[in-house]
Design a protein around this motif. Structure first.
Motif, PDB file in Angstrom:
ATOM      1  N   PHE A   1      12.186  -7.618  -2.351  1.00  0.00           N
ATOM      2  CA  PHE A   1      11.028  -8.277  -2.956  1.00  0.00           C
ATOM      3  C   PHE A   1      11.206  -9.794  -3.078  1.00  0.00           C
ATOM      4  CE2 PHE A   1       9.963  -3.939  -4.067  1.00  0.00           C
ATOM      5  CZ  PHE A   1       8.595  -3.920  -3.854  1.00  0.00           C
ATOM      6  N   GLU A   2      12.496 -10.300  -3.138  1.00  0.00           N
ATOM      7  CA  GLU A   2      12.722 -11.745  -3.114  1.00  0.00           C
ATOM      8  C   GLU A   2      12.301 -12.320  -1.766  1.00  0.00           C
ATOM      9  OE1 GLU A   2      16.769 -12.365  -4.094  1.00  0.00           O
ATOM     10  OE2 GLU A   2      16.495 -11.985  -6.246  1.00  0.00           O
ATOM     11  N   VAL A   3      12.613 -11.573  -0.685  1.00  0.00           N
ATOM     12  CA  VAL A   3      12.211 -12.018   0.664  1.00  0.00           C
ATOM     13  C   VAL A   3      10.688 -11.990   0.786  1.00  0.00           C
ATOM     14  CG1 VAL A   3      12.307 -11.451   3.117  1.00  0.00           C
ATOM     15  CG2 VAL A   3      14.390 -11.321   1.709  1.00  0.00           C
TER      16      VAL A   3
ATOM     17  N   GLU B   1       0.841  -1.204   0.000  1.00  0.00           N
ATOM     18  CA  GLU B   1       0.000   0.000   0.000  1.00  0.00           C
ATOM     19  C   GLU B   1       0.870   1.246   0.000  1.00  0.00           C
ATOM     20  OE1 GLU B   1      -3.289   2.459  -0.013  1.00  0.00           O
ATOM     21  OE2 GLU B   1      -3.123   0.309  -0.414  1.00  0.00           O
ATOM     22  N   TYR B   2       1.988   1.156   0.708  1.00  0.00           N
ATOM     23  CA  TYR B   2       2.960   2.265   0.734  1.00  0.00           C
ATOM     24  C   TYR B   2       3.500   2.523  -0.667  1.00  0.00           C
ATOM     25  CZ  TYR B   2       7.374   4.662   1.690  1.00  0.00           C
ATOM     26  OH  TYR B   2       8.426   5.550   1.672  1.00  0.00           O
ATOM     27  N   ILE B   3       3.831   1.443  -1.424  1.00  0.00           N
ATOM     28  CA  ILE B   3       4.333   1.587  -2.783  1.00  0.00           C
ATOM     29  C   ILE B   3       3.287   2.256  -3.676  1.00  0.00           C
ATOM     30  CG2 ILE B   3       5.079   0.294  -4.842  1.00  0.00           C
ATOM     31  CD1 ILE B   3       7.175   0.351  -2.635  1.00  0.00           C
ATOM     32  N   ARG B   4       2.050   1.812  -3.524  1.00  0.00           N
ATOM     33  CA  ARG B   4       0.984   2.362  -4.378  1.00  0.00           C
ATOM     34  C   ARG B   4       0.745   3.849  -4.099  1.00  0.00           C
ATOM     35  NH1 ARG B   4      -1.271  -2.862  -3.328  1.00  0.00           N
ATOM     36  NH2 ARG B   4      -2.392  -2.024  -1.535  1.00  0.00           N
ATOM     37  N   THR B   5       0.724   4.274  -2.846  1.00  0.00           N
ATOM     38  CA  THR B   5       0.412   5.664  -2.505  1.00  0.00           C
ATOM     39  C   THR B   5       1.603   6.596  -2.689  1.00  0.00           C
ATOM     40  OG1 THR B   5       0.929   5.204  -0.180  1.00  0.00           O
ATOM     41  CG2 THR B   5      -1.383   5.006  -0.853  1.00  0.00           C
TER      42      THR B   5
ATOM     43  N   LEU C   1       4.701  -8.426  -9.371  1.00  0.00           N
ATOM     44  CA  LEU C   1       5.990  -7.991  -8.826  1.00  0.00           C
ATOM     45  C   LEU C   1       7.130  -8.550  -9.682  1.00  0.00           C
ATOM     46  CD1 LEU C   1       5.264  -8.604  -5.009  1.00  0.00           C
ATOM     47  CD2 LEU C   1       4.843  -6.548  -6.396  1.00  0.00           C
ATOM     48  N   ASP C   2       7.182  -8.148 -10.940  1.00  0.00           N
ATOM     49  CA  ASP C   2       8.210  -8.644 -11.861  1.00  0.00           C
ATOM     50  C   ASP C   2       9.380  -7.674 -11.918  1.00  0.00           C
ATOM     51  OD1 ASP C   2       7.061  -6.532 -13.154  1.00  0.00           O
ATOM     52  OD2 ASP C   2       6.245  -7.715 -14.815  1.00  0.00           O
TER      53      ASP C   2
ATOM     54  N   THR D   1      10.147  -5.524 -14.248  1.00  0.00           N
ATOM     55  CA  THR D   1       9.728  -4.151 -14.644  1.00  0.00           C
ATOM     56  C   THR D   1       9.239  -3.374 -13.433  1.00  0.00           C
ATOM     57  OG1 THR D   1       9.095  -4.996 -16.820  1.00  0.00           O
ATOM     58  CG2 THR D   1       8.225  -2.844 -16.166  1.00  0.00           C
ATOM     59  N   PHE D   2       8.467  -4.057 -12.573  1.00  0.00           N
ATOM     60  CA  PHE D   2       7.973  -3.420 -11.348  1.00  0.00           C
ATOM     61  C   PHE D   2       9.125  -2.976 -10.461  1.00  0.00           C
ATOM     62  CE2 PHE D   2       7.039  -4.140  -6.847  1.00  0.00           C
ATOM     63  CZ  PHE D   2       6.050  -3.178  -6.631  1.00  0.00           C
ATOM     64  N   ILE D   3      10.160  -3.896 -10.360  1.00  0.00           N
ATOM     65  CA  ILE D   3      11.314  -3.563  -9.511  1.00  0.00           C
ATOM     66  C   ILE D   3      12.085  -2.377 -10.073  1.00  0.00           C
ATOM     67  CG2 ILE D   3      13.543  -4.462  -8.674  1.00  0.00           C
ATOM     68  CD1 ILE D   3      12.232  -7.230  -8.505  1.00  0.00           C
ATOM     69  N   GLU D   4      12.206  -2.303 -11.403  1.00  0.00           N
ATOM     70  CA  GLU D   4      12.900  -1.163 -12.010  1.00  0.00           C
ATOM     71  C   GLU D   4      12.161   0.148 -11.740  1.00  0.00           C
ATOM     72  OE1 GLU D   4      13.332  -2.047 -16.103  1.00  0.00           O
ATOM     73  OE2 GLU D   4      14.825  -3.639 -15.800  1.00  0.00           O
ATOM     74  N   HIS D   5      10.855   0.077 -11.866  1.00  0.00           N
ATOM     75  CA  HIS D   5      10.055   1.305 -11.609  1.00  0.00           C
ATOM     76  C   HIS D   5      10.170   1.756 -10.152  1.00  0.00           C
ATOM     77  CE1 HIS D   5       7.265   0.490 -15.293  1.00  0.00           C
ATOM     78  NE2 HIS D   5       8.483   0.936 -15.643  1.00  0.00           N
ATOM     79  N   VAL D   6      10.110   0.800  -9.235  1.00  0.00           N
ATOM     80  CA  VAL D   6      10.230   1.152  -7.805  1.00  0.00           C
ATOM     81  C   VAL D   6      11.606   1.718  -7.516  1.00  0.00           C
ATOM     82  CG1 VAL D   6      10.264   0.206  -5.470  1.00  0.00           C
ATOM     83  CG2 VAL D   6       8.491  -0.518  -7.086  1.00  0.00           C
ATOM     84  N   THR D   7      12.644   1.087  -8.115  1.00  0.00           N
ATOM     85  CA  THR D   7      14.014   1.589  -7.884  1.00  0.00           C
ATOM     86  C   THR D   7      14.177   2.992  -8.438  1.00  0.00           C
ATOM     87  OG1 THR D   7      14.838  -0.690  -8.024  1.00  0.00           O
ATOM     88  CG2 THR D   7      16.456   1.086  -8.267  1.00  0.00           C
ATOM     89  N   ALA D   8      13.567   3.217  -9.602  1.00  0.00           N
ATOM     90  CA  ALA D   8      13.715   4.528 -10.235  1.00  0.00           C
ATOM     91  C   ALA D   8      13.031   5.625  -9.426  1.00  0.00           C
ATOM     92  CB  ALA D   8      13.144   4.473 -11.649  1.00  0.00           C
ATOM     93  N   ARG D   9      11.984   5.257  -8.759  1.00  0.00           N
ATOM     94  CA  ARG D   9      11.215   6.284  -8.031  1.00  0.00           C
ATOM     95  C   ARG D   9      11.591   6.354  -6.545  1.00  0.00           C
ATOM     96  NH1 ARG D   9       5.089   6.084 -10.600  1.00  0.00           N
ATOM     97  NH2 ARG D   9       5.757   5.955 -12.789  1.00  0.00           N
ATOM     98  N   SER D  10      12.492   5.531  -6.140  1.00  0.00           N
ATOM     99  CA  SER D  10      12.917   5.573  -4.729  1.00  0.00           C
ATOM    100  C   SER D  10      14.407   5.891  -4.673  1.00  0.00           C
ATOM    101  CB  SER D  10      12.637   4.224  -4.068  1.00  0.00           C
ATOM    102  OG  SER D  10      13.466   3.219  -4.615  1.00  0.00           O
TER     103      SER D  10
END
Length: 412
Positions: free
Chosen positions: A374-376, A338-342, A351-352, A354-363
């Motif tokens: 995300f592996e854990v 929910e934190y990621i979405r907001t 959670l593939d 592409t998702f990890i790249e987008h999260v990394t780019a925005r964090s």
């Protein structure tokens, strides 16, 4: 209260007390109201005249009439004597005047002293009145004189409190006899007065007598106490029949024949009057200084605290103590997604890579750290049981991820 306020209050109280003391100790003002009431001892009351009537005539022959003449004449048809009316203004109505004249015509005496009478009586007796001009008499001093030779007509009587004086301008000299005259020309004591304005008439009416005077002041306390004016009044009284009853009107008076106000006793007694005034002043001061609207103290209400964090911690501790590590991890993962979405506005359905790249780019995290997190998450989500060590590892990775992203939140 401030020191300055106390000083102002003290000065105000002292000023009021000073005024009260000055008013209490100053001489009482003379009441010059023309009351002509027999119980009034003020200058223009007739208390002394009433006392002298009782002294000259027999007291049992004198009766005070406190009801209207019309009522008295209706209730007492056979009484005989002299009916005396003294006031500055007398206005009998038609029926009342007819009864008085009919009673007089039967052999009685009607004695009226007033400077203002109703016109019907004047018309009946064929007389007219007028006012003496005081153009040259600024001090309003008048002299009176009796005309009967047996009453020392050379003697003059002075009155100095007249505002205006009326006299008989017209009268029937064949029927009316002048008893006394008045003038505003001051004569010296050693000279014979030549006063020219008739102010008292005596006239036959049927079998009785009517005596009219335009000078009711002659019967007041002030006039009688001014020597030798009492001789003038005595000369007028001498025309009454001492063998008959004397009826003194107390109804037609400018002053009240009795007091109707319950405050009369308070206001007529000097001590009680000022006690009453002091009470009023005290009430006034109370209203000013103590009578202000007093508001109940409003208690301080603290706003309700947000207990969400405490509640969450309580539930989490409850789950942890019972060993429900899987449930805790489930809630932690859902809360993090929910934190990621907001925060990053990224869908968390898949959670593939592409998702990890987008999260990394925005964090503010590296792609390595993000992948490890995300592996854990995937491993724990797939397990049916989660150990304490795995739960702590998940919690640490999530906390590290969020801690590195604080600058993003501050910037936005």
């Amino acid at each position: 209260m401030s020191k300055k306020g106390k000083i102002y209050i003290t000065l105000t109280v002292l000023a009021i007390l000073s005024i009260v003391v000055l008013e209490y100790t100053k001489p009482q003002a003379i009441n010059w109201f023309k009351s002509y009431a027999s119980h009034h001892k003020i200058p223009f009351g007739t208390f002394i005249f009433h006392e002298q009537l009782e002294r000259i005539f027999e007291e049992e022959n004198i009766e005070d009439i406190n009801i209207p003449p019309f009522q008295f004449l209706k209730e007492n048809k056979d009484f005989k004597g002299t009916y005396i009316f003294i006031n500055n203004n007398l206005t009998f109505d038609t029926d009342e005047l007819d009864l008085l004249l009919n009673w007089t015509a039967k052999g009685n005496t009607l004695f009226i002293a007033s400077d203002n009478l109703n016109s019907k009586l004047h018309d009946t007796l064929n007389i007219e009145t007028s006012i003496i001009s005081n153009f040259k008499n600024i001090e309003n001093i008048y002299q009176l004189q009796l005309k009967n030779k047996q009453l020392k007509p050379e003697k003059l009587y002075t009155f100095d409190k007249a505002q205006q004086v009326t006299y008989y301008k017209k009268y029937d000299s064949k029927k009316a006899k002048v008893i006394s005259v008045i003038d505003n020309v001051i004569q010296e004591d050693n000279k014979t007065a030549k006063l020219k304005y008739p102010n008292t008439l005596k006239q036959k009416f049927g079998k009785g007598t009517i005596i009219l005077s335009t000078f009711p002041q002659a019967f007041t306390n002030y006039f009688l106490l001014t020597d030798p004016n009492q001789n003038y009044t005595a000369g007028l009284i001498s025309y009454m029949d001492a063998s008959q009853s004397i009826y003194v009107d107390n109804y037609y008076k400018s002053g009240k024949s009795f007091y109707t106000s319950p405050l009369h006793i308070l206001l007529n007694t000097k001590e009680l009057k000022w006690a009453y005034y002091t009470m009023l002043i005290a009430v006034f001061l109370y209203v000013i200084f103590e009578g202000k609207r007093k508001q109940r103290a409003i208690p301080i209400v603290k706003p309700l605290q947000n207990q969400t964090v405490n509640f969450t911690r309580t539930i989490a501790n409850m789950y942890y103590e019972k060993g429900k590590h899987k449930d805790i991890s489930y809630h932690q993962i859902n809360h993090f997604l929910e934190y990621i979405r907001t925060q990053f506005h990224i869908h968390t359905n898949n959670l593939d890579s592409t998702f990890i790249e987008h999260v990394t780019a925005r964090s503010n995290n590296t792609i390595k750290d993000t992948k490890a997190l995300f592996e854990v998450i995937k491993e724990i989500s797939a397990k049916k049981e989660v150990t304490n060590t795995e739960l702590k590892k998940l919690n640490k990775l999530i906390a590290d991820f969020k801690s590195k992203n604080k600058w993003k939140k501050a910037k936005t």
